[in-house]
Design a protein around this motif. Structure first.
Motif, PDB file in Angstrom:
ATOM      1  N   THR A  10      42.314  28.765  45.319  1.00  0.00           N
ATOM      2  CA  THR A  10      42.765  29.262  44.184  1.00  0.00           C
ATOM      3  C   THR A  10      43.646  28.398  43.094  1.00  0.00           C
ATOM      4  OG1 THR A  10      45.103  29.525  45.197  1.00  0.00           O
ATOM      5  CG2 THR A  10      43.347  31.384  45.589  1.00  0.00           C
ATOM      6  N   THR A  14      48.095  30.816  39.069  1.00  0.00           N
ATOM      7  CA  THR A  14      47.933  32.244  38.875  1.00  0.00           C
ATOM      8  C   THR A  14      47.404  33.045  40.363  1.00  0.00           C
ATOM      9  OG1 THR A  14      45.288  31.797  38.724  1.00  0.00           O
ATOM     10  CG2 THR A  14      46.708  31.921  36.672  1.00  0.00           C
ATOM     11  N   ALA A  16      44.465  32.883  41.574  1.00  0.00           N
ATOM     12  CA  ALA A  16      43.023  33.348  41.522  1.00  0.00           C
ATOM     13  C   ALA A  16      42.116  32.600  41.822  1.00  0.00           C
ATOM     14  CB  ALA A  16      42.869  33.847  40.029  1.00  0.00           C
ATOM     15  N   GLN A  18      38.524  31.120  40.627  1.00  0.00           N
ATOM     16  CA  GLN A  18      37.925  31.152  39.387  1.00  0.00           C
ATOM     17  C   GLN A  18      36.332  30.921  39.383  1.00  0.00           C
ATOM     18  OE1 GLN A  18      39.430  27.479  37.068  1.00  0.00           O
ATOM     19  NE2 GLN A  18      40.920  28.994  36.245  1.00  0.00           N
ATOM     20  N   TYR A  46      31.413  38.257  37.449  1.00  0.00           N
ATOM     21  CA  TYR A  46      32.767  38.828  38.010  1.00  0.00           C
ATOM     22  C   TYR A  46      32.778  39.952  38.854  1.00  0.00           C
ATOM     23  CZ  TYR A  46      37.673  40.592  37.379  1.00  0.00           C
ATOM     24  OH  TYR A  46      38.851  41.071  37.593  1.00  0.00           O
ATOM     25  N   ARG A  50      34.449  40.049  42.801  1.00  0.00           N
ATOM     26  CA  ARG A  50      35.288  41.019  43.402  1.00  0.00           C
ATOM     27  C   ARG A  50      35.047  41.485  44.758  1.00  0.00           C
ATOM     28  NH1 ARG A  50      40.061  42.359  40.610  1.00  0.00           N
ATOM     29  NH2 ARG A  50      39.945  43.956  42.466  1.00  0.00           N
ATOM     30  N   LYS A  55      41.979  38.590  43.674  1.00  0.00           N
ATOM     31  CA  LYS A  55      42.381  38.073  42.215  1.00  0.00           C
ATOM     32  C   LYS A  55      41.167  36.961  42.099  1.00  0.00           C
ATOM     33  CE  LYS A  55      46.533  37.370  41.217  1.00  0.00           C
ATOM     34  NZ  LYS A  55      47.903  36.545  40.983  1.00  0.00           N
ATOM     35  N   SER A  57      39.334  35.103  38.358  1.00  0.00           N
ATOM     36  CA  SER A  57      39.522  34.778  36.529  1.00  0.00           C
ATOM     37  C   SER A  57      38.448  34.034  36.345  1.00  0.00           C
ATOM     38  CB  SER A  57      40.822  34.060  36.559  1.00  0.00           C
ATOM     39  OG  SER A  57      40.950  32.740  37.090  1.00  0.00           O
ATOM     40  N   TYR A  58      38.178  33.951  35.198  1.00  0.00           N
ATOM     41  CA  TYR A  58      37.134  33.023  34.431  1.00  0.00           C
ATOM     42  C   TYR A  58      37.723  31.709  34.357  1.00  0.00           C
ATOM     43  CZ  TYR A  58      34.658  37.315  33.346  1.00  0.00           C
ATOM     44  OH  TYR A  58      34.105  38.818  33.480  1.00  0.00           O
ATOM     45  N   CYS A  59      37.104  30.674  34.466  1.00  0.00           N
ATOM     46  CA  CYS A  59      37.280  29.324  34.174  1.00  0.00           C
ATOM     47  C   CYS A  59      37.422  29.155  32.577  1.00  0.00           C
ATOM     48  CB  CYS A  59      36.153  28.385  34.618  1.00  0.00           C
ATOM     49  SG  CYS A  59      36.522  26.642  33.735  1.00  0.00           S
TER      50      CYS A  59
END
Length: 68
Positions: A10, A14, A16, A18, A46, A50, A55, A57-59
């Protein structure tokens, strides 16, 4: 179609994982990535990611390149 990966680790700020495009200038080492597949868009990558992590996110580096 582009190849997409998700980081196994992660992002500290965040918490998250990526999503990266295979052409990302900041693509982490292969041993720290999970291959997601070949998709027409980052949104499809994306959605698949999931299924692995809550969690995600996009790089900002490779998705900023794609938008330019």
């Amino acid at each position: 179609m582009a190849e997409f990966f998700i980081s196994l680790d992660t992002v500290e700020s965040t918490a998250a994982h990526q999503i990266h495009n295979s052409n990302c200038a900041e693509l982490p080492e292969a041993s720290t990535l999970r291959y997601l597949g070949s998709f027409a868009s980052g949104d499809a990558a994306y959605t698949k990611s999931r299924g692995f992590y809550d969690k995600v996110s996009y790089c900002p580096t490779c998705f900023e390149q794609a938008a330019a």
